[in-house]
Design a protein around this motif. Structure first.
Motif, mmCIF file in Angstrom:
data_model
loop_
_atom_site.group_PDB
_atom_site.id
_atom_site.type_symbol
_atom_site.label_atom_id
_atom_site.label_comp_id
_atom_site.label_asym_id
_atom_site.label_seq_id
_atom_site.Cartn_x
_atom_site.Cartn_y
_atom_site.Cartn_z
ATOM 1 N N ARG A 1 0.837 -1.197 0.000
ATOM 2 C CA ARG A 1 0.000 0.000 0.000
ATOM 3 C C ARG A 1 0.884 1.263 0.000
ATOM 4 O O ARG A 1 0.492 2.292 0.538
ATOM 5 C CB ARG A 1 -0.932 0.007 1.218
ATOM 6 N N ALA B 1 2.338 2.157 -5.175
ATOM 7 C CA ALA B 1 1.652 0.902 -5.462
ATOM 8 C C ALA B 1 0.776 1.029 -6.705
ATOM 9 O O ALA B 1 0.725 0.113 -7.541
ATOM 10 C CB ALA B 1 0.827 0.469 -4.251
ATOM 11 N N SER B 2 0.086 2.154 -6.855
ATOM 12 C CA SER B 2 -0.757 2.345 -8.046
ATOM 13 C C SER B 2 0.099 2.454 -9.299
ATOM 14 O O SER B 2 -0.282 1.937 -10.368
ATOM 15 C CB SER B 2 -1.615 3.595 -7.879
ATOM 16 N N ASP C 1 2.730 4.144 4.325
ATOM 17 C CA ASP C 1 1.541 3.367 3.986
ATOM 18 C C ASP C 1 0.428 4.312 3.541
ATOM 19 O O ASP C 1 -0.712 4.200 3.982
ATOM 20 C CB ASP C 1 1.091 2.549 5.195
ATOM 21 N N ARG C 2 0.743 5.231 2.656
ATOM 22 C CA ARG C 2 -0.154 6.293 2.206
ATOM 23 C C ARG C 2 0.440 6.904 0.937
ATOM 24 O O ARG C 2 1.642 6.754 0.671
ATOM 25 C CB ARG C 2 -0.307 7.349 3.291
#
Length: 771
Positions: free
Chosen positions: A351, A355-356, A394-395
Motif C-alpha cells: 500500500r 503501489a498504483s 503506507d499512504r
C-alpha cells in the motif's frame, strides 16, 4: 649547471605556473555567460496558489543581480509553457560553451511512474492518464540541457505541493519522484521526494526566501548553497518542509564572490566541517539532528536512529528515513522496469505511495497484479523497511505537519545564523500586465558581495549594474543617465528626479517575456495590456486560460486586427498606440490612446471646444460613429484637421471596404441623430438618455438644414449618441421628404459654414409651419 641554465629553468617554471593559473581560473577574456528561465504558475483553474508567481519574481530578480540574462513569465498555459521552454533551449544552444543555465519552476508538480511533471495553469487532469498529456515532463528538457556544451545547469522545482489533480481512479504518488540527474546538472526540489510542502499564505514561500538568501550570501559552491537552503527551510517551517537536491556539476561556480573583510556568513562552514568529522553519538541529540539534516542521506538518518533511538526527535528522523528508503526502492524498481521488479516493489510496499504506479506498469506490460509462484525478485541495494517505518509510507504522500504524527518541533540549528537584517522581503505590487512576473522592490546587495569579474554583463540589466545602490536606477544606463558611471555608489540619475527615475527603473528592471509569450501577449492587447474582459475562450479580447486574477480589471482590450481599407495592416488593440504599451497606475484603468484616424474621448471629462478638451487632447470628430469602449470612427467627409477628406482612415459603419469613394457618390445619412432646437440638442425622456459627451449631430440633408437655426461651434462637435431616439415630429418629416440618393458628394469641411442661415425657424415644435 651554469647560471644561464638556472635562469632559463626558473623562467620556464614561472611561465608554467602562469599558464596553469590561466587554464584553471576564468579571466575577463574567458567570460561566463549566464542565462535563466523562470516561471511562476499561480492562477490554476483547479486550485490557485498564493505564492508561486511572487516566488518566481523574487528568484528572477535575484538571478538578475547575479548577472543572469533572465526571461520568465507567470500563469502560462500548456501551449505557452512549451513554446517558452523551446525558446530557452534555443537561447542556451546559441549561447555557446561556458554558459551557465538556471531553470526555476514554481507551481504544481506531479509524479507519474517515476517521472516528474510540471503542470500548466490550464491543465485538466481528472485521472492519472491525463498527466502525460496535460503536463510537461521535466526529464525531456533536462536531457536537452545536458546535451548542450554548457558549463553548468540548475533545474529547481519549487513544485512539491498537495495536488488538487487526479481525484478519480487510483491515486498518484504525492510530491516529486527521486531522480538521477544528468552530467553538469544540479536538480533541486522544494521538498524531499515523496513529501509535500505545507501551504503558505504569502507573500513568498520559505523555499524562495531561503534560496535568495543563500545566493546573495556569496562564495558558496552549488552543493554548499543548497545545503544551506535545506537547513534554512527546515528551520523556518519547524521541520514541516525539508528540501532535497542532487548535483553532478563538476566545474567550480559561485553566484557571487565574498570579500575577505566581509562579516561572518549565515552558514558557518567551519562548524559544519567540524561536525562532519565527528560521529553523531558524540554531538548530542540536537546537534546530531542538525548534522543529519545537513547530510540528508540514508546513512545519516540511520546513524541518528542508531545513536538516539528513543529521543523525541527520533520519530521525525524515522519519517525522513522511511520516505527516502521508499523513494530509492521505487527508483530502482522503475529503472529495471520489468514485471518482476514491480512485483518486488509490491511485496515490500503493498500500500505504498507507488503501489498504483506499479500496478499501472504491470497492466502496460500485460502482466497480472499478483506475481506467479516462480517469479524472481530483484535485488535491492537497501534493506526492506522495518515495521516502525511502514506507518509513514503506507499512504500516497507523507506530510510532516500531519497532526496524526504529533512530531515535536525541531531545535534551532547551531551552525546557521539568523538571516541578515537588511534582507527584507516586501510583497511586490500586484501584476497588471499579462504574463509578466511581479517584481518586488530590490534590496541592495552589501558592498562586500560582488559578481565575479569574468561574468559577461547582460544587456539592459539595470539591477546587475546597480546591485549596491539604494535604488536600482541610480547608476544604471537608462533614460536619466545614459552613461551609467558604475555599479557602486549613488549616481547623478537621482538628481534628475526621483519620480521619473522610479518609472525608468521599474521599466528596466522588469523580467523580459520569452519571445513566444511576448507574441501571445500581443494578441491580447500588446505588452502592458492591463485590461482584459471576461469572455468565452477563443473570443477576441477574452481572458486566456490561466490569466491571473490581477489581469481581470474593468474594461476590455481587443487584440490587433485587420480592418477594410488598411491594405492588410493590423490596427493596434484598444488602449494602445502603434509601438507603445500604455500602463496606468495600479488599480486604475489608463486612458486609452487613439490610433491615427480615431479619437477617443476622455473617460472622466466631457469634450469641450471644437475638437479639443481642456487638456488639449483630441476630441470627437463630427460625423463620427460610436464603438464599444468609447472609440469613434469618423464619418466620410469629416476627416481630422490636417488630413484630407477621403484619406485612408477607418471607414464609417455600414460602408464598403474602401474609404475613397468615386465622385458623384453620396454618404448615407444617419437617421439616428436628432436635430438641435434653439441651440441645444434634443434629448428624449427616459433612462435611454446618454451623456452629452456621446451626442453627435450628423450633416442633415439640404431640406432640413435650411430650416435650422445657427448653432455654436462647440455643439457641432459633440460625441456620438448611437441609441438616441428621434421625436415623432422628425420621423414624420423624414417620411414626407422625397427619397435621397444612396450617397452624397463629398463636401469640404467648410461647406456647412458657407450655407445661408435662415432668420427664423419653421416646422419644429413651437415654430410656424413652413411655406
Amino acid at each position: 649547471m651554469n647560471i644561464t641554465s638556472k635562469l632559463r629553468l626558473a623562467c620556464i617554471t614561472v611561465l608554467s605556473l602562469i599558464m596553469a593559473l590561466v587554464s584553471t581560473s576564468p579571466t575577463r577574456a574567458e567570460t561566463e555567460k549566464r542565462i535563466a528561465f523562470v516561471v511562476g504558475n499561480a492562477a490554476y483553474q483547479a486550485s490557485p496558489l498564493a505564492t508561486a508567481a511572487n516566488d518566481a519574481g523574487l528568484i528572477a530578480q535575484t538571478l538578475q543581480a547575479a548577472g543572469f540574462d533572465v526571461s520568465g513569465a507567470r500563469d502560462l498555459d500548456g501551449e505557452s509553457l512549451r513554446a517558452a521552454f523551446r525558446d530557452f533551449l534555443d537561447k542556451a544552444q546559441a549561447s555557446g560553451p561556458g554558459t551557465v543555465a538556471f531553470v526555476y519552476l514554481a507551481g504544481y508538480g506531479l509524479q507519474l511512474e517515476g517521472e516528474n511533471y510540471f503542470v500548466p495553469v490550464d491543465a485538466k487532469i481528472a485521472s492519472a492518464q491525463d498527466v502525460a498529456v496535460e503536463a510537461l515532463r521535466v526529464s525531456d528538457y533536462a536531457k536537452r540541457l545536458a546535451g548542450l556544451p554548457l558549463k553548468a545547469s540548475f533545474i529547481v522545482l519549487d513544485a512539491a505541493r498537495e495536488s488538487p489533480f487526479a481525484k478519480s481512479g487510483p491515486p498518484l504518488a504525492g510530491g516529486l519522484a527521486l531522480a538521477d540527474t544528468e552530467p553538469n546538472i544540479l536538480l533541486a526540489f522544494n521538498a524531499t521526494p515523496g513529501t509535500v510542502a505545507p501551504s503558505e499564505p504569502g507573500p513568498y514561500g520559505a523555499y524562495s526566501r531561503a534560496l535568495t538568501e543563500m545566493i546573495r550570501q556569496g562564495g558558496l559552491q552549488p552543493a554548499e548553497l543548497f545545503d544551506g537552503v535545506r537547513l534554512r527551510v527546515n528551520e523556518e517551517t519547524k521541520g514541516a518542509q525539508v528540501p532535497w537536491d542532487t548535483s553532478r556539476i563538476a566545474a567550480p561556480f559561485v553566484f557571487f564572490e565574498r570579500a575577505a573583510d566581509a562579516p561572518a556568513p549565515a552558514l558557518a562552514a567551519d562548524r559544519i566541517d567540524a561536525m562532519r568529522s565527528r560521529p553523531l553519538q558524540d554531538l548530542g541529540s540536537h546537534d546530531a539532528y542538525a548534522a543529519a539534516i545537513e547530510r540528508d542521506t540514508l546513512q545519516g538518518y540511520q546513524d541518528f536512529l542508531t545513536a538516539y533511538p528513543n529521543d523525541p526527535l527520533a520519530g521525525r528522523v524515522r519519517a525522513l528515513l522511511a520516505a527516502r528508503r521508499e523513494a530509492l526502492t521505487w527508483r530502482r524498481t522503475y529503472s529495471v522496469d520489468t514485471p518482476d521488479a514491480y512485483w518486488s516493489y509490491l511485496d515490500r510496499y503493498p500500500r505504498g505511495p507507488h503501489a498504483s504506479d506499479a500496478r499501472r506498469r504491470l497492466s502496460t506490460l500485460a502482466a497480472a497484479d499478483t506475481p506467479p509462484p516462480s517469479y524472481a525478485p530483484i535485488v535491492y541495494d537497501i534493506p526492506p523497511p522495518p515495521p516502525p517505518e511502514i506507518v509513514y509510507v503506507d499512504r500516497p504522500v507523507l506530510v510532516f505537519s500531519d497532526p496524526v504524527f504529533d512530531f515535536p518541533l525541531p531545535p534551532p540549528l547551531v551552525f546557521l545564523n539568523p538571516p541578515p537584517p537588511y534582507l527584507v522581503f516586501a510583497p511586490p505590487p500586484p501584476p497588471v500586465e499579462l504574463f509578466v512576473l511581479p517584481v518586488p522592490v530590490f534590496v541592495p546587495v552589501p558592498v562586500w558581495i560582488n559578481p565575479p569579474v569574468y561574468v559577461a554583463a547582460p544587456a539592459n540589466n539595470v539591477i546587475f549594474n546597480n546591485i549596491h545602490n539604494t535604488t536600482i536606477i541610480n547608476n544604471s544606463p537608462n533614460v536619466l543617465n545614459p552613461g551609467g558611471p558604475g555599479r557602486a555608489g549613488v549616481g547623478a540619475g537621482v538628481a534628475a528626479g526621483v519620480a521619473a527615475g522610479a518609472i525608468a527603473g521599474a521599466a528596466a528592471a522588469r523580467v523580459a517575456l520569452p519571445p513566444s509569450v511576448a507574441r501571445r501577449a500581443a494578441t491580447f492587447g500588446g505588452p502592458g495590456a492591463q485590461q482584459l474582459r471576461p469572455g468565452q475562450p477563443g473570443e477576441p479580447g477574452a481572458i486566456p486560460p490561466g490569466a491571473a486574477p490581477a489581469a481581470r480589471l474593468p474594461g476590455h482590450n481587443l487584440p490587433a486586427h485587420e480592418l477594410p481599407g488598411t491594405m492588410g495592416k493590423r490596427t493596434p488593440g484598444f488602449g494602445q498606440r502603434p509601438g507603445t504599451a500604455p500602463a496606468g497606475p495600479q488599480g486604475t484603468v489608463p486612458s486609452p490612446a487613439a490610433p491615427v484616424g480615431q479619437a477617443l474621448p476622455s473617460a472622466d471629462k466631457p469634450v469641450h471646444g471644437p475638437g479639443r478638451h481642456p487638456q488639449n487632447q483630441p476630441g470627437p470628430l463630427p460625423g463620427a460613429h460610436a464603438l464599444p469602449g468609447g472609440q469613434q470612427i469618423p464619418a466620410e467627409g469629416s476627416a481630422p484637421k490636417g488630413r484630407k477628406p477621403g484619406a485612408n482612415t477607418l471607414p464609417a459603419l455600414g460602408q464598403g471596404p474602401m474609404n475613397r469613394r468615386p465622385a458623384g457618390q453620396f454618404a448615407p445619412r444617419n437617421p439616428a441623430v436628432a436635430p438641435g432646437v434653439n441651440g441645444r440638442p434634443w434629448t428624449p425622456p427616459g433612462p435611454a438618455m446618454a451623456p452629452k459627451s456621446q451626442q453627435l449631430p450628423q450633416h442633415a440633408p439640404p431640406q432640413f438644414q435650411q430650416q435650422r437655426a445657427p448653432q455654436p461651434a462647440f455643439q457641432q462637435q459633440r460625441a456620438p449618441q448611437f441609441q438616441q431616439q428621434r421625436p415623432p415630429q422628425q420621423i414624420q418629416q423624414q417620411q414626407q421628404r422625397p427619397p435621397q440618393p444612396a450617397f452624397q458628394p463629398q463636401r469640404p469641411p467648410q461647406a456647412q459654414q458657407q450655407r445661408p442661415i435662415p432668420k427664423a425657424l419653421c416646422g419644429v415644435p413651437g415654430a410656424p409651419p413652413c411655406h
